[in-house]
Write an enzyme that holds these catalytic residues in place. Structure first.
Site, PDB file in Angstrom:
ATOM      1  N   MET A 256       0.841  -1.193   0.000  1.00 21.29           N
ATOM      2  CA  MET A 256       0.000   0.000   0.000  1.00 21.29           C
ATOM      3  C   MET A 256       0.881   1.250   0.000  1.00 21.29           C
ATOM      4  O   MET A 256       2.103   1.169  -0.035  1.00 21.29           O
ATOM      5  CB  MET A 256      -0.918  -0.005   1.219  1.00 21.29           C
ATOM      6  CG  MET A 256      -1.971  -1.099   1.187  1.00 21.29           C
ATOM      7  SD  MET A 256      -3.119  -0.942   2.554  1.00 21.29           S
ATOM      8  CE  MET A 256      -4.045  -2.453   2.357  1.00 21.29           C
ATOM      9  N   CYS A 257       0.251   2.391   0.065  1.00 21.15           N
ATOM     10  CA  CYS A 257       0.953   3.674   0.014  1.00 21.15           C
ATOM     11  C   CYS A 257       1.473   4.060   1.394  1.00 21.15           C
ATOM     12  O   CYS A 257       1.263   3.348   2.380  1.00 21.15           O
ATOM     13  CB  CYS A 257       0.002   4.747  -0.497  1.00 21.15           C
ATOM     14  SG  CYS A 257      -0.858   4.306  -2.013  1.00 21.15           S
ATOM     15  N   GLN A 258       2.168   5.199   1.469  1.00 13.40           N
ATOM     16  CA  GLN A 258       2.578   5.757   2.749  1.00 13.40           C
ATOM     17  C   GLN A 258       2.290   7.243   2.769  1.00 13.40           C
ATOM     18  O   GLN A 258       2.325   7.920   1.733  1.00 13.40           O
ATOM     19  CB  GLN A 258       4.052   5.484   3.040  1.00 13.40           C
ATOM     20  CG  GLN A 258       4.337   4.028   3.370  1.00 13.40           C
ATOM     21  CD  GLN A 258       5.598   3.845   4.200  1.00 13.40           C
ATOM     22  OE1 GLN A 258       6.192   4.782   4.712  1.00 13.40           O
ATOM     23  NE2 GLN A 258       6.002   2.595   4.352  1.00 13.40           N
TER      24      GLN A 258
ATOM     25  N   HIS B  66       2.857  12.068  -0.031  1.00 12.23           N
ATOM     26  CA  HIS B  66       2.363  10.720  -0.286  1.00 12.23           C
ATOM     27  C   HIS B  66       3.280  10.008  -1.263  1.00 12.23           C
ATOM     28  O   HIS B  66       3.768  10.616  -2.225  1.00 12.23           O
ATOM     29  CB  HIS B  66       0.948  10.817  -0.882  1.00 12.23           C
ATOM     30  CG  HIS B  66       0.272   9.514  -1.152  1.00 12.23           C
ATOM     31  ND1 HIS B  66       0.460   8.803  -2.328  1.00 12.23           N
ATOM     32  CD2 HIS B  66      -0.615   8.791  -0.421  1.00 12.23           C
ATOM     33  CE1 HIS B  66      -0.280   7.714  -2.301  1.00 12.23           C
ATOM     34  NE2 HIS B  66      -0.946   7.674  -1.151  1.00 12.23           N
TER      35      HIS B  66
ATOM     36  N   ASN C 275      -3.857   6.393   2.587  1.00 16.63           N
ATOM     37  CA  ASN C 275      -3.127   5.131   2.590  1.00 16.63           C
ATOM     38  C   ASN C 275      -4.119   4.031   2.968  1.00 16.63           C
ATOM     39  O   ASN C 275      -4.791   4.116   3.993  1.00 16.63           O
ATOM     40  CB  ASN C 275      -1.972   5.175   3.587  1.00 16.63           C
ATOM     41  CG  ASN C 275      -1.597   3.809   4.132  1.00 16.63           C
ATOM     42  OD1 ASN C 275      -1.699   3.553   5.328  1.00 16.63           O
ATOM     43  ND2 ASN C 275      -1.184   2.919   3.258  1.00 16.63           N
TER      44      ASN C 275
END
Length: 257
Positions: free
Chosen positions: A1-3, A77, A108
């Site tokens: 996933m994103c941060q 992001h 996120n």
């Protein structure tokens, strides 16, 4: 996933140190290489930089690492795509105007099968669940308060309600700001640190870099850094509890009366 990465402070401050470590996770020390972005509030204005390239390889990110843009509200992001192709329109943070101010949002997590009926003024441009959620939040706020921005307590209560309704559909960590108020919501994982006097040195996890903040600050400075996972290995980070929506103001979590 994103941060996610956010900064809220009581005086305009640059985010070069934190962004140095954070951007390394965009293809060097981690796999979040599907685009990145960062937004800086300056009064009612907002500078925003986006790139579909990995942050570790982006000349724009290199500029941000080296050029000290000072702000009291920053949202950044790095993307690991789950919904939507690798493209500029799917890069966070997203920005819209509401009640005469820019609102900026980064997410996120993952909201599977999230397809709300957004019939309001705010519509997604890209194909991410994140932008759909942002538009739903803004449409909800606009419909609840058509006359303009409400007092903070009412705004918080409405935002928390719609946030909880979205969060039950998946993982939904986010940072949201309009340059006045700085909201962070933890669904699964988010933490923060408050840097204030007496300042000390901090060492990045993702890069061999140490900064002694006592040499760069005044005793009255205060900075909150919010991130998905800690950026430094010699400081104590506070975990935000799942389901908790915090407001940061002047570098501190704000307690509403």
């Amino acid at each position: 996933m994103c941060q996610l990465l956010g900064m809220n402070c009581n005086v305009p401050t640059d985010i070069c140190f934190s962004f140095e470590g954070f951007s390394a996770r965009g293809g060097k020390t981690d796999e979040h290489s599907d685009g990145w972005g960062i937004a800086f509030f300056e009064g009612k204005g907002c500078r925003i930089f986006l790139d579909a390239e990995a942050s570790i390889a982006s000349p724009i990110a290199d500029f941000i690492r080296q050029y000290p843009i000072h702000s009291t509200h920053v949202i950044a992001h790095i993307r690991k795509a789950t919904q939507g192709k690798i493209a500029l329109e799917n890069c966070h943070p997203f920005r819209r105007e509401l009640w005469g101010r820019y609102w900026v949002f980064a997410h996120n997590g993952n909201l599977p099968d999230f397809n709300p009926e957004n019939h309001g003024a705010f519509q997604p441009v890209g194909a991410t669940d994140s932008e759909k959620a942002f538009c739903l939040i803004l449409n909800t706020l606009r419909s609840h308060f058509p006359q303009g921005q409400p007092p903070l307590k009412e705004l918080y209560q409405t935002l928390h309600k719609i946030t909880k309704e979205i969060a039950i559909l998946g993982s939904f960590n986010y940072i949201l700001s309009n340059g006045q108020h700085f909201f962070t919501y933890c669904s699964t994982k988010l933490c923060y640190i408050i840097r204030q006097a007496p300042f000390a040195a901090a060492h990045l996890i993702d890069e061999e870099m140490t900064v002694d903040f006592s040499e760069l600050t005044t005793p009255s400075d205060r900075v909150a850094v919010i991130v998905t996972t800690p950026l430094t290995d010699n400081e104590v980070w506070t975990q935000i509890q799942p389901g908790e929506l915090l407001i940061f103001q002047d570098g501190l979590p704000l307690k509403l009366a």
